[in-house]
Write a protein that holds these residues in place. Structure first.
Motif, short mmCIF file in Angstrom:
data_model
loop_
_atom_site.label_atom_id
_atom_site.label_comp_id
_atom_site.label_asym_id
_atom_site.label_seq_id
_atom_site.Cartn_x
_atom_site.Cartn_y
_atom_site.Cartn_z
N ARG A 149 0.85 -1.21 0.00
CA ARG A 149 0.00 0.00 0.00
C ARG A 149 0.88 1.25 0.00
O ARG A 149 2.10 1.16 -0.14
N GLU A 150 0.23 2.40 0.16
CA GLU A 150 0.96 3.66 -0.02
C GLU A 150 1.29 4.36 1.30
O GLU A 150 0.50 4.33 2.25
N VAL A 151 2.46 5.01 1.31
CA VAL A 151 2.88 5.82 2.44
C VAL A 151 3.10 7.25 1.94
O VAL A 151 3.86 7.47 1.00
N GLY B 152 25.77 5.98 5.30
CA GLY B 152 25.77 4.52 5.32
C GLY B 152 24.56 3.93 4.64
O GLY B 152 24.04 2.90 5.04
N ALA B 153 24.08 4.63 3.58
CA ALA B 153 23.09 4.04 2.67
C ALA B 153 21.71 3.80 3.26
O ALA B 153 20.99 2.93 2.80
N PHE B 154 21.33 4.55 4.29
CA PHE B 154 19.93 4.51 4.72
C PHE B 154 19.21 5.64 4.00
O PHE B 154 19.45 6.81 4.28
N ARG B 155 18.37 5.29 3.02
CA ARG B 155 17.63 6.31 2.28
C ARG B 155 16.15 5.96 2.37
O ARG B 155 15.77 4.82 2.11
N ILE B 156 15.38 6.95 2.75
CA ILE B 156 13.95 6.69 2.98
C ILE B 156 13.29 6.01 1.76
O ILE B 156 12.58 5.00 1.93
N PRO B 157 13.51 6.49 0.53
CA PRO B 157 12.83 5.83 -0.60
C PRO B 157 13.23 4.35 -0.74
O PRO B 157 12.39 3.51 -1.05
N ASP B 158 14.51 4.02 -0.45
CA ASP B 158 14.97 2.65 -0.60
C ASP B 158 14.39 1.74 0.49
O ASP B 158 14.02 0.60 0.24
N VAL B 159 14.35 2.28 1.70
CA VAL B 159 13.80 1.49 2.81
C VAL B 159 12.32 1.22 2.54
O VAL B 159 11.81 0.12 2.76
N MET B 160 11.66 2.24 2.07
CA MET B 160 10.24 2.14 1.72
C MET B 160 10.03 1.00 0.71
O MET B 160 9.17 0.15 0.88
N ALA C 20 6.43 -1.14 0.52
CA ALA C 20 5.44 -0.06 0.49
C ALA C 20 5.71 0.85 -0.71
O ALA C 20 6.84 0.93 -1.20
N ARG C 21 4.67 1.52 -1.18
CA ARG C 21 4.85 2.46 -2.27
C ARG C 21 4.90 3.86 -1.68
O ARG C 21 3.99 4.27 -0.96
N MET C 22 5.98 4.56 -1.97
CA MET C 22 6.13 5.90 -1.43
C MET C 22 5.41 6.91 -2.31
O MET C 22 5.58 6.90 -3.52
N VAL C 23 4.61 7.76 -1.70
CA VAL C 23 3.98 8.84 -2.44
C VAL C 23 4.51 10.14 -1.87
O VAL C 23 4.28 10.47 -0.71
N GLU C 24 5.27 10.86 -2.69
CA GLU C 24 5.85 12.12 -2.24
C GLU C 24 4.81 13.21 -2.37
O GLU C 24 4.15 13.32 -3.41
N VAL C 25 4.70 14.02 -1.36
CA VAL C 25 3.75 15.13 -1.46
C VAL C 25 4.47 16.45 -1.20
O VAL C 25 5.52 16.49 -0.57
N ASN D 167 -4.98 15.87 -0.42
CA ASN D 167 -5.25 15.57 -1.83
C ASN D 167 -4.68 14.21 -2.26
O ASN D 167 -5.20 13.59 -3.19
N ALA D 168 -3.61 13.80 -1.60
CA ALA D 168 -2.97 12.54 -2.00
C ALA D 168 -3.59 11.32 -1.31
O ALA D 168 -3.29 10.19 -1.66
N MET D 169 -4.40 11.56 -0.30
CA MET D 169 -4.98 10.43 0.45
C MET D 169 -6.06 9.74 -0.36
O MET D 169 -6.89 10.37 -0.98
N GLY D 170 -6.00 8.40 -0.35
CA GLY D 170 -7.01 7.65 -1.10
C GLY D 170 -7.17 6.26 -0.52
O GLY D 170 -6.65 5.96 0.57
N ALA D 171 -7.83 5.39 -1.28
CA ALA D 171 -8.16 4.04 -0.79
C ALA D 171 -6.90 3.22 -0.53
O ALA D 171 -6.91 2.32 0.29
N ARG D 172 -5.81 3.52 -1.26
CA ARG D 172 -4.60 2.70 -1.10
C ARG D 172 -3.66 3.24 -0.01
O ARG D 172 -2.64 2.63 0.29
N THR D 173 -4.00 4.39 0.56
CA THR D 173 -3.12 4.97 1.57
C THR D 173 -3.14 4.12 2.84
O THR D 173 -4.20 3.77 3.33
N ALA D 174 -1.93 3.83 3.34
CA ALA D 174 -1.84 3.02 4.56
C ALA D 174 -1.32 3.82 5.74
O ALA D 174 -1.72 3.58 6.88
N VAL D 175 -0.42 4.78 5.49
CA VAL D 175 0.27 5.48 6.57
C VAL D 175 0.59 6.90 6.14
O VAL D 175 0.91 7.14 4.97
N LEU D 176 0.47 7.84 7.05
CA LEU D 176 1.06 9.17 6.85
C LEU D 176 2.34 9.19 7.65
O LEU D 176 2.35 8.78 8.82
N MET D 177 3.42 9.66 7.03
CA MET D 177 4.71 9.56 7.71
C MET D 177 5.43 10.89 7.76
O MET D 177 5.35 11.68 6.82
#
Ligand SMILES: *Cc1c(COP(=O)(O)O)cnc(C)c1O
Length: 473
Positions: free
Chosen positions: A171-173, A185-193, A198-203, A216-226
């Motif tokens: 689902r979407e974050v 040390g290679a911790f990148r939010i998009p990669d961890v996502m 999970a599918r990252m949705v940038e807003v 506006n970005a929230m929908g049926a597939r949204t799982a988490v606001l982060m």
């Protein structure tokens, strides 16, 4: 090959003969026959090959004493631990490459207590049944943060991965564009996502994100606001971010969880001790976050760990995720973390006893006094070619906490007049080659040793005895 060389190669004693040499007796006793024999064989083979290649010029390598000396040297090097203590005088208190937080004595004692034998790690002594290893820290995390429940994994990267995998797989974050951070040390939010499934949705945009960007970005597939703490950088100027309370309300209106990755996270308000403001875990939960993730070895000053604190129902789901089993931490980490959490029962005691907090709140005058005490030993050790001065400088907290705030400190500033940067590099290398390496930083034609993090003055000056820095290549 000449007759003489052939004779030389034939004259080398056998491995068995060499192993009987008096010079190897103590090495054999200390290091074992198998290792010494194997290394000796390598040394002899290496010397033979060298003689075949180089001829007479390499003859000395086959000398019995030389073979034994080289074996001694290599065996000792193999058995010397590669991981060792160093003096972190870089000015970065929480230096990820230098092991981050030094532990308080209480944590070391607790680790020692459980390290050597059996413990009730996952065992309920009352019922005699299998237990949950989190019980050793969970009540104290809850007490100190106001969370309903908590769990602990190997590090904060693992905590973020586990939270996203549990709550948002397939689902979407939603996350602000300004918070897509890369930690060293290679911790990148998009990669961890992505790894969490999970599918990252940038807003929003890099510098400004508004409430409407999220709604506006929230929908049926949204799982988490982060929300991700912008650990190691700051966006300044024309900026806007949605306050945590508003994001929480927005998420809760749609029955979604609001998750905050605090990165460093602190358990107590550090401004009362003169440090810059950093959001506490408690205040983040109080403003509506359902889960907060943070590191054990950043501002908290404990062992490497990732702590997840928040709502009971969500923590229960996280604990059931099979990944939790793969990411869990060991008994020594839990013992150390528990001891550190206990120190936080009294914030003033935490600041006095937890080395990270003690070093961060160290007064500049105290650091200056340390500098003045050790400067003469450094000046004597370096001789006339170097100028050693006590200079004001700035330390930083490091590990992504409060990236733009600097702490007034004092350093030994070492300058080598009339010589280029090469000489300074050579000196820095020589200090790193000491039995307990001394690590500083080069800035403005000087090597700076920031003494905020120097506790062991005698150990430091001991590194300067018989020190000829010009002999280091
Ligand atoms: C440091 C940090 C991490 C990674 O934490 P580790 O404990 O090093 O794994 C994740 N997110 C943020 C925002 C951080 O600052």
């Amino acid at each position: 090959m000449s007759e003489a060389l052939n004779a030389l190669l034939r004259a080398v004693p056998s491995i068995d003969e060499l192993l009987r040499a008096d010079d190897l007796k103590s090495l054999l006793a200390d290091s074992g026959h198998a290792l010494v024999a194997e290394v000796l064989r390598e040394v002899v083979e290496g010397a033979r090959a060298e003689v075949r290649r180089e001829g007479e010029a390499a003859r000395a390598l086959l000398n019995t004493d030389a073979l034994l000396r080289e074996t001694h040297h290599r065996v000792t090097a193999l058995l010397t631990p590669s991981l060792k203590r160093v003096f972190n005088l870089t000015g970065t208190v929480l230096h990820t490459n230098l092991g981050r937080a030094p532990l308080p004595a209480e944590a070391i004692a607790a680790m020692t207590e459980v390290a050597a034998g059996a413990s009730n790690l996952e065992y309920e002594l009352g019922s005699g049944r299998r237990g949950d290893r989190d019980v050793h820290v969970e009540p104290w995390i809850c007490r100190l943060t106001g969370a309903e429940a908590a769990t602990v994994v190997n590090n904060n990267a693992a905590a973020v991965l586990l939270v996203l995998n549990t709550l948002a797989k397939g689902r979407e974050v939603l996350v602000s564009r300004g918070e897509l951070v890369e930690i060293g040390g290679a911790f990148r939010i998009p990669d961890v996502m992505a790894r969490a499934g999970a599918r990252m949705v940038e807003v929003g945009t890099t510098n400004r994100t508004h409430r409407a960007d999220f709604s506006n970005a929230m929908g049926a597939r949204t799982a988490v606001l982060m929300k991700v703490h912008a650990s190691n950088y700051a966006i300044s100027g024309f900026t806007a971010a949605v306050p945590e309370g508003e994001l929480a309300a927005l998420a809760h209106g749609a029955e979604l969880p609001f998750v905050v990755d605090l990165g460093s996270g602190t358990l107590i308000d550090l401004t009362q001790f003169g440090l810059p403001r950093e959001p506490t875990v408690a205040s983040t939960l109080a403003s509506g976050a359902d889960l907060v993730t943070f590191s054990g070895d950043k501002l908290l000053g404990g062992p490497q760990a990732g702590i997840i604190a928040g709502r009971r129902s969500l923590i229960a789901r996280i604990k059931r995720n099979p990944l939790k089993r793969a990411l869990r931490c060991d008994k020594m980490t839990l013992a150390a973390l528990s001891a550190v959490l206990h120190l936080y029962a009294d914030p003033a005691r935490a600041v006095a006893r937890v080395p990270t907090l003690r070093l961060l709140t160290r007064k500049a005058d105290d650091i200056k006094a340390v500098a003045e005490r050790v400067a003469p030993a450094m000046a004597r050790a370096l001789g006339e070619r170097a100028v050693v001065e006590v200079k004001a400088c700035h330390s930083q907290i490091g590990s992504g906490a409060l990236p733009v705030d600097l702490l007034a400190s004092f350093a030994l500033s070492i300058h080598i007049p009339g010589r280029g940067g090469r000489a300074l590099e050579q000196l820095a290398r020589a200090l790193r080659a000491r039995p307990v390496p001394i690590i500083g930083r080069i800035a403005d034609d000087a090597l700076l040793l920031d003494l905020r993090t120097l506790d062991d003055e005698a150990g430091f000056t001991a590194q300067l005895a018989h020190f000829d820095w010009t002999a280091t290549p």
